[in-house]
Design a protein around this motif. Structure first.
Motif, mmCIF file in Angstrom:
data_model
loop_
_atom_site.group_PDB
_atom_site.id
_atom_site.type_symbol
_atom_site.label_atom_id
_atom_site.label_comp_id
_atom_site.label_asym_id
_atom_site.label_seq_id
_atom_site.Cartn_x
_atom_site.Cartn_y
_atom_site.Cartn_z
ATOM 1 N N GLN A 92 -9.114 -1.105 -0.132
ATOM 2 C CA GLN A 92 -8.553 -0.060 0.737
ATOM 3 C C GLN A 92 -7.523 0.776 0.001
ATOM 4 O OE1 GLN A 92 -9.472 0.511 3.853
ATOM 5 N NE2 GLN A 92 -9.796 -1.365 5.000
ATOM 6 N N ARG A 93 -6.660 0.087 -0.771
ATOM 7 C CA ARG A 93 -5.630 0.818 -1.519
ATOM 8 C C ARG A 93 -6.266 1.746 -2.541
ATOM 9 N NH1 ARG A 93 -2.578 -4.209 -1.338
ATOM 10 N NH2 ARG A 93 -3.385 -4.821 -3.359
ATOM 11 N N ARG A 94 -7.319 1.236 -3.213
ATOM 12 C CA ARG A 94 -7.991 2.077 -4.216
ATOM 13 C C ARG A 94 -8.672 3.266 -3.564
ATOM 14 N NH1 ARG A 94 -10.581 -2.826 -7.858
ATOM 15 N NH2 ARG A 94 -8.602 -3.496 -8.738
ATOM 16 N N ASN A 120 0.825 -1.218 0.000
ATOM 17 C CA ASN A 120 0.000 0.000 0.000
ATOM 18 C C ASN A 120 0.858 1.267 0.000
ATOM 19 O OD1 ASN A 120 0.838 -0.694 2.518
ATOM 20 N ND2 ASN A 120 -1.003 0.041 3.570
ATOM 21 N N VAL A 121 2.081 1.173 0.580
ATOM 22 C CA VAL A 121 2.984 2.326 0.525
ATOM 23 C C VAL A 121 3.437 2.552 -0.913
ATOM 24 C CG1 VAL A 121 5.212 3.231 1.273
ATOM 25 C CG2 VAL A 121 3.752 2.026 2.890
ATOM 26 N N LEU A 122 3.779 1.439 -1.595
ATOM 27 C CA LEU A 122 4.237 1.540 -2.987
ATOM 28 C C LEU A 122 3.124 2.076 -3.881
ATOM 29 C CD1 LEU A 122 6.309 -1.720 -3.477
ATOM 30 C CD2 LEU A 122 7.127 0.609 -3.172
ATOM 31 N N ARG A 142 4.915 -13.859 2.858
ATOM 32 C CA ARG A 142 5.047 -12.461 2.547
ATOM 33 C C ARG A 142 3.690 -11.857 2.182
ATOM 34 N NH1 ARG A 142 9.666 -10.604 -1.531
ATOM 35 N NH2 ARG A 142 9.197 -8.403 -1.466
ATOM 36 N N ASN A 143 2.954 -12.566 1.333
ATOM 37 C CA ASN A 143 1.627 -12.088 0.971
ATOM 38 C C ASN A 143 0.738 -12.014 2.200
ATOM 39 O OD1 ASN A 143 2.300 -11.831 -1.630
ATOM 40 N ND2 ASN A 143 1.523 -13.831 -2.265
ATOM 41 N N HIS A 144 0.900 -13.012 3.072
ATOM 42 C CA HIS A 144 0.103 -13.026 4.278
ATOM 43 C C HIS A 144 0.404 -11.777 5.101
ATOM 44 C CE1 HIS A 144 -2.150 -14.692 7.574
ATOM 45 N NE2 HIS A 144 -1.124 -14.465 8.388
ATOM 46 N N TYR A 145 1.710 -11.446 5.144
ATOM 47 C CA TYR A 145 2.102 -10.248 5.891
ATOM 48 C C TYR A 145 1.349 -9.033 5.344
ATOM 49 C CZ TYR A 145 4.816 -6.382 7.577
ATOM 50 O OH TYR A 145 5.176 -5.202 8.153
ATOM 51 N N ASP A 146 1.338 -8.902 4.017
ATOM 52 C CA ASP A 146 0.664 -7.758 3.403
ATOM 53 C C ASP A 146 -0.813 -7.733 3.750
ATOM 54 O OD1 ASP A 146 2.537 -7.357 0.326
ATOM 55 O OD2 ASP A 146 2.863 -6.647 2.351
ATOM 56 N N ASP A 147 -1.403 -8.912 3.829
ATOM 57 C CA ASP A 147 -2.834 -8.971 4.106
ATOM 58 C C ASP A 147 -3.155 -8.541 5.538
ATOM 59 O OD1 ASP A 147 -3.282 -9.792 1.628
ATOM 60 O OD2 ASP A 147 -3.527 -11.915 2.084
ATOM 61 N N THR A 148 -2.255 -8.902 6.467
ATOM 62 C CA THR A 148 -2.608 -8.660 7.862
ATOM 63 C C THR A 148 -2.084 -7.325 8.384
ATOM 64 O OG1 THR A 148 -0.681 -9.946 8.439
ATOM 65 C CG2 THR A 148 -2.806 -11.074 8.538
ATOM 66 N N HIS A 149 -1.234 -6.665 7.605
ATOM 67 C CA HIS A 149 -0.733 -5.362 8.057
ATOM 68 C C HIS A 149 -1.037 -4.301 7.016
ATOM 69 C CE1 HIS A 149 1.570 -6.921 11.487
ATOM 70 N NE2 HIS A 149 1.646 -7.999 10.740
ATOM 71 N N PRO A 150 -2.309 -3.917 6.887
ATOM 72 C CA PRO A 150 -2.664 -2.962 5.851
ATOM 73 C C PRO A 150 -2.225 -1.534 6.176
ATOM 74 C CG PRO A 150 -4.586 -3.513 7.149
ATOM 75 C CD PRO A 150 -3.444 -4.314 7.705
ATOM 76 N N ALA A 151 -1.867 -1.261 7.454
ATOM 77 C CA ALA A 151 -1.603 0.126 7.820
ATOM 78 C C ALA A 151 -0.258 0.592 7.273
ATOM 79 C CB ALA A 151 -1.625 0.285 9.328
ATOM 80 N N THR A 152 -0.263 1.783 6.645
ATOM 81 C CA THR A 152 0.982 2.385 6.173
ATOM 82 C C THR A 152 1.746 2.878 7.384
ATOM 83 O OG1 THR A 152 -0.550 3.421 4.658
ATOM 84 C CG2 THR A 152 1.784 3.918 4.347
#
Lengths: 206, 133
Positions: free
Chosen positions: A177-179, A25-27, B8-18
């Motif tokens: 969310q990203r969108r 989401n940062v990217l 890694r994908n799982h990580y992205d899914d569970t940590h959506p916060a920037t």
């Protein structure tokens, strides 16, 4: 190893350079930010054209005779408040609060549509008075600049409707969310461009 | 390897916060409200100043420009969440380059076109030459 690096992405005790690849989401936010900057550069060309041509009225009506400041103030208020409600929508969707997201999106849509209706009324009024885009170089530049901004607002409204349909059908997935975050950036950037428009075109009219 | 990718994908899914994003809903609303109030004050000042007789007329463009740039700053900080934190470094660098290009395009066009305008013959003389040919 990659996984360990990746888990440092939010860890402030690890130096920034050693935290590994940023989360998606940062990217995505960064990529969209680059698009917005290029869009603003396109607007700057329109601003430059307007600045150069605004005194070339070819004997036609001048800006100060055409523009109604009260309407412009109302448009500005609509867009500013819609930027606020759009931000609230972003917060509500980050908190996965469906009801608040829908209400904030509705408020954003109504205010954005109100802005667009006021702008189209202004345009049609000017064209009826014989001050259409073909009247003078000043009016060509005016319609190109303000019309381009209005076109962006229209695209934003369509995008907002599409996003609400995605929230309804897909839910608050990471992708949605990203969108929504990108939409937020887009809408705020349009408000920033409008600051330039109302200052240079309407308040600076001679 | 596929396991790693999955994790890694799982990580992205569970940590959506920037990083640097506002986690607290109420805190976020407070920040947007401050931004809205500041932006409204600056907008009101702009519209007031443009019609006001108490502002020295030659200073008007500079005043309006200052108010507009200030409001753009408020929007960047409170609405677009540009901060001085390390997460914003890339965004700020890109923004600086964007501002640089915008300044080149706008001021470059104005300088060149004003200069050309000054070196052109007045329109009636230009027409006169064309008629004589």
């Amino acid at each position: 190893m990659t996984v360990i690096h990746h888990s440092h992405a939010n860890d402030h005790s690890v130096p920034y350079a050693k935290r590994g690849p940023a989360p998606t989401n940062v990217l995505v936010g960064y990529g969209f930010w680059l698009y917005l900057l290029s869009d603003i550069i396109m607007f700057s060309a329109m601003f430059a054209a307007y600045a150069v041509l605004s005194s070339h009225t070819a004997g036609g009506p001048k800006g100060i005779d055409l523009f109604v400041k009260g309407d412009v103030l109302l448009e500005t208020v609509f867009l500013l408040v819609s930027s606020f409600t759009c931000g609230i929508m972003g917060l509500a969707s980050a908190a996965k609060n469906r009801n608040h997201t829908y209400w904030a999106a509705l408020a954003t849509f109504v205010l954005g549509a109100g802005f667009l209706i006021l702008e189209l009324q202004e345009f049609s009024h000017m064209v009826h008075e014989g001050a259409g885009p073909s009247r003078s170089a000043f009016l060509s530049a005016f319609f190109a600049l303000v019309g381009l901004h209005g076109l962006h607002v229209f695209v934003g409204l369509v995008w907002l409707v599409v996003m609400m349909l995605q929230v309804k059908t897909i839910g608050f997935s990471d992708m949605v969310q990203r969108r929504l975050n990108c939409f937020n950036l887009f809408w705020h950037a349009l408000d920033i461009v409008w600051i330039g428009v109302f200052t240079i075109v309407y308040l600076g009219a001679k | 390897m596929s396991d790693l990718i999955n994790k890694r994908n799982h990580y992205d899914d569970t940590h959506p916060a920037t990083p640097g994003e506002i986690h607290d809903y109420k805190e976020g609303i407070q920040k947007y409200t401050i931004g809205l109030v500041l932006a409204a004050i600056l907008t009101a000042l702009s519209f007031w100043a443009a019609d006001s007789a108490s502002v020295w007329a030659p200073s008007m463009p500079a005043l309006l420009a200052a108010l507009a740039i200030g409001q753009m700053g408020v929007h960047l900080v409170f609405f677009l969440h540009i901060s001085s934190g390390p997460e914003s470094t890339n965004n700020i660098l890109a923004l600086c380059f964007g501002v640089f290009v915008v300044a080149l395009v706008v001021f470059g066009s104005i300088i060149i076109m004003t200069n050309l305008n000054e070196h052109m013959l007045p329109m009636d003389q230009l027409m006169n030459i064309q008629i004589q040919r």
